[in-house]
Design an enzyme around this catalytic site. Structure first.
Site, PDB file in Angstrom:
ATOM      1  N   ALA A 136       2.938  -0.499   5.180  1.00  0.00           N
ATOM      2  CA  ALA A 136       2.520  -0.497   6.591  1.00  0.00           C
ATOM      3  C   ALA A 136       2.021  -1.865   7.059  1.00  0.00           C
ATOM      4  O   ALA A 136       2.020  -2.143   8.264  1.00  0.00           O
ATOM      5  CB  ALA A 136       1.449   0.568   6.811  1.00  0.00           C
ATOM      6  N   HIS A 193      12.597  -2.336   2.771  1.00  0.00           N
ATOM      7  CA  HIS A 193      12.001  -1.045   3.112  1.00  0.00           C
ATOM      8  C   HIS A 193      12.898   0.060   2.589  1.00  0.00           C
ATOM      9  O   HIS A 193      14.119   0.023   2.810  1.00  0.00           O
ATOM     10  CB  HIS A 193      11.804  -0.915   4.622  1.00  0.00           C
ATOM     11  N   LEU A 194      12.291   0.998   1.926  1.00  0.00           N
ATOM     12  CA  LEU A 194      13.042   2.124   1.362  1.00  0.00           C
ATOM     13  C   LEU A 194      13.672   2.958   2.465  1.00  0.00           C
ATOM     14  O   LEU A 194      14.837   3.342   2.395  1.00  0.00           O
ATOM     15  CB  LEU A 194      12.094   3.010   0.550  1.00  0.00           C
ATOM     16  N   SER A 195      12.864   3.235   3.485  1.00  0.00           N
ATOM     17  CA  SER A 195      13.333   4.117   4.562  1.00  0.00           C
ATOM     18  C   SER A 195      13.923   3.286   5.696  1.00  0.00           C
ATOM     19  O   SER A 195      13.663   2.085   5.799  1.00  0.00           O
ATOM     20  CB  SER A 195      12.151   4.944   5.085  1.00  0.00           C
ATOM     21  N   ARG A 221      12.559   5.828  12.602  1.00  0.00           N
ATOM     22  CA  ARG A 221      11.266   6.512  12.505  1.00  0.00           C
ATOM     23  C   ARG A 221      10.384   6.170  13.718  1.00  0.00           C
ATOM     24  O   ARG A 221      10.892   5.761  14.742  1.00  0.00           O
ATOM     25  CB  ARG A 221      10.611   6.131  11.171  1.00  0.00           C
ATOM     26  N   ASN A 257       7.926  -5.495  -0.456  1.00  0.00           N
ATOM     27  CA  ASN A 257       7.794  -4.355   0.456  1.00  0.00           C
ATOM     28  C   ASN A 257       6.323  -4.283   0.859  1.00  0.00           C
ATOM     29  O   ASN A 257       5.496  -3.796   0.096  1.00  0.00           O
ATOM     30  CB  ASN A 257       8.238  -3.051  -0.215  1.00  0.00           C
ATOM     31  N   ASP A 264       1.483 -15.022   7.424  1.00  0.00           N
ATOM     32  CA  ASP A 264       1.099 -16.418   7.208  1.00  0.00           C
ATOM     33  C   ASP A 264       1.245 -16.814   5.739  1.00  0.00           C
ATOM     34  O   ASP A 264       1.643 -17.950   5.443  1.00  0.00           O
ATOM     35  CB  ASP A 264      -0.348 -16.657   7.666  1.00  0.00           C
ATOM     36  N   ARG A 282       6.922   1.504  13.659  1.00  0.00           N
ATOM     37  CA  ARG A 282       7.595   0.952  12.467  1.00  0.00           C
ATOM     38  C   ARG A 282       8.783   0.059  12.826  1.00  0.00           C
ATOM     39  O   ARG A 282       9.396  -0.548  11.957  1.00  0.00           O
ATOM     40  CB  ARG A 282       8.087   2.083  11.556  1.00  0.00           C
ATOM     41  N   GLU A 338      12.414  -9.144   2.354  1.00  0.00           N
ATOM     42  CA  GLU A 338      11.617  -7.957   2.706  1.00  0.00           C
ATOM     43  C   GLU A 338      12.484  -6.713   2.550  1.00  0.00           C
ATOM     44  O   GLU A 338      13.625  -6.692   3.017  1.00  0.00           O
ATOM     45  CB  GLU A 338      11.140  -8.103   4.151  1.00  0.00           C
ATOM     46  N   ARG A 345       4.542  11.096  -2.587  1.00  0.00           N
ATOM     47  CA  ARG A 345       4.298  10.796  -1.176  1.00  0.00           C
ATOM     48  C   ARG A 345       5.547  11.111  -0.338  1.00  0.00           C
ATOM     49  O   ARG A 345       6.605  10.519  -0.574  1.00  0.00           O
ATOM     50  CB  ARG A 345       3.990   9.305  -1.107  1.00  0.00           C
ATOM     51  N   TYR A 374      10.828   9.330   1.111  1.00  0.00           N
ATOM     52  CA  TYR A 374      10.864   8.260   0.101  1.00  0.00           C
ATOM     53  C   TYR A 374      11.518   8.673  -1.215  1.00  0.00           C
ATOM     54  O   TYR A 374      11.652   7.846  -2.107  1.00  0.00           O
ATOM     55  CB  TYR A 374       9.442   7.747  -0.153  1.00  0.00           C
ATOM     56  N   PRO A 395       0.784  -1.222   0.000  1.00  0.00           N
ATOM     57  CA  PRO A 395       0.000   0.000   0.000  1.00  0.00           C
ATOM     58  C   PRO A 395       0.825   1.287   0.000  1.00  0.00           C
ATOM     59  O   PRO A 395       1.860   1.365   0.668  1.00  0.00           O
ATOM     60  CB  PRO A 395      -0.827  -0.100   1.289  1.00  0.00           C
ATOM     61  N   ASN A 396       0.327   2.231  -0.768  1.00  0.00           N
ATOM     62  CA  ASN A 396       0.868   3.599  -0.865  1.00  0.00           C
ATOM     63  C   ASN A 396       2.161   3.697  -1.655  1.00  0.00           C
ATOM     64  O   ASN A 396       2.647   4.805  -1.905  1.00  0.00           O
ATOM     65  CB  ASN A 396       1.046   4.222   0.537  1.00  0.00           C
ATOM     66  N   HIS A 429       3.915  -4.031   9.693  1.00  0.00           N
ATOM     67  CA  HIS A 429       3.905  -3.837  11.139  1.00  0.00           C
ATOM     68  C   HIS A 429       2.753  -4.543  11.856  1.00  0.00           C
ATOM     69  O   HIS A 429       2.760  -4.626  13.076  1.00  0.00           O
ATOM     70  CB  HIS A 429       3.891  -2.336  11.454  1.00  0.00           C
TER      71      HIS A 429
HETATM   72  C1  DQA Z   1       7.972   1.359   4.066  1.00  0.00           C
HETATM   73  C2  DQA Z   1       8.002   1.641   5.574  1.00  0.00           C
HETATM   74  C3  DQA Z   1       6.614   1.456   6.189  1.00  0.00           C
HETATM   75  O1  DQA Z   1       6.665   1.753   7.578  1.00  0.00           O
HETATM   76  C4  DQA Z   1       5.627   2.392   5.543  1.00  0.00           C
HETATM   77  O2  DQA Z   1       4.338   2.173   6.066  1.00  0.00           O
HETATM   78  C5  DQA Z   1       5.630   2.303   4.062  1.00  0.00           C
HETATM   79  C6  DQA Z   1       6.912   2.201   3.372  1.00  0.00           C
HETATM   80  C7  DQA Z   1       9.332   1.673   3.400  1.00  0.00           C
HETATM   81  O3  DQA Z   1       9.535   1.207   2.287  1.00  0.00           O
HETATM   82  O4  DQA Z   1      10.155   2.380   3.977  1.00  0.00           O
HETATM   83  O5  DQA Z   1       4.598   2.377   3.408  1.00  0.00           O
HETATM   84  O6  DQA Z   1       7.684  -0.008   3.870  1.00  0.00           O
END
Ligand code: DQA
Length: 148
Positions: free
Chosen positions: A77, A100-102, A107, A74, A87, A111, A98, A18, A23, A10-11, A80
């Site tokens: 959210a 994560h960009l950030s 943070r 990725n 599962d 997270r 897995e 964003r 990001y 998502p997102n 978390h």
């Molecule tokens: C994220 C980190 C997550 O906490 C956040 O909700 C995202 C992006 C990252 O790529 O840093 O949507 O997965």
């Protein structure tokens, strides 16, 4: 040619607009184009998928069985709190890295926990787009070792 799935949650379709201070200014299309190019150079077939919906991500993980040699995930959210995605990852034999960009550890506290990471092959955090390339590289090397 071995096939790999890049699965964004998502997102992440909003990359570029964003929270660019967190990001970056590049878009999801920029990310996917770069990974397709990386795959071409590495001799790997790359498929990119993004969804804002938990069930779609779960379906994509189920359908990956037997089709892909590895998945770069990725979960956004969902990382978390989604036991359902955890599962799904645990229930397939395809290795998942897995990403994560950030740097989630620098943070908000919510997270800092990943419910999905314990069932993955590994996790790469805070390296931006490079994290996806490194994850793919690790999966390609894993497959290479399995083929020996
Ligand atoms: C994220 C980190 C997550 O906490 C956040 O909700 C995202 C992006 C990252 O790529 O840093 O949507 O997965």
């Amino acid at each position: 040619m071995d096939a790999y799935l890049i699965l964004n949650g998502p997102n992440l379709n909003r990359l570029g607009t964003r929270e660019p201070d967190i990001y970056g200014a590049e878009t999801l299309l920029d990310l996917e184009r770069g990974l397709l190019q990386f795959g071409e150079e590495a001799g790997a077939e790359i498929t990119c998928l993004q969804s804002n919906h938990e069930g779609d991500l779960i379906d994509a993980l189920h359908e990956a069985e037997g089709r892909y040699a590895g998945i770069v995930l990725n979960p956004g959210a969902f990382t978390h709190y989604s036991y359902a995605i955890r599962d799904a990852v645990a229930g397939i034999s395809v290795p998942v890295v897995e990403v994560h960009l950030s740097n989630v550890h620098a943070r908000e506290e919510f997270r800092h926990q990943s419910v999905t990471a314990p069932v993955t092959y590994g996790q790469i955090i805070g390296l931006g787009f490079a994290g996806y390339r490194l994850a793919l590289q690790a999966l390609i090397e894993l497959k290479g070792r399995e083929n020996k």
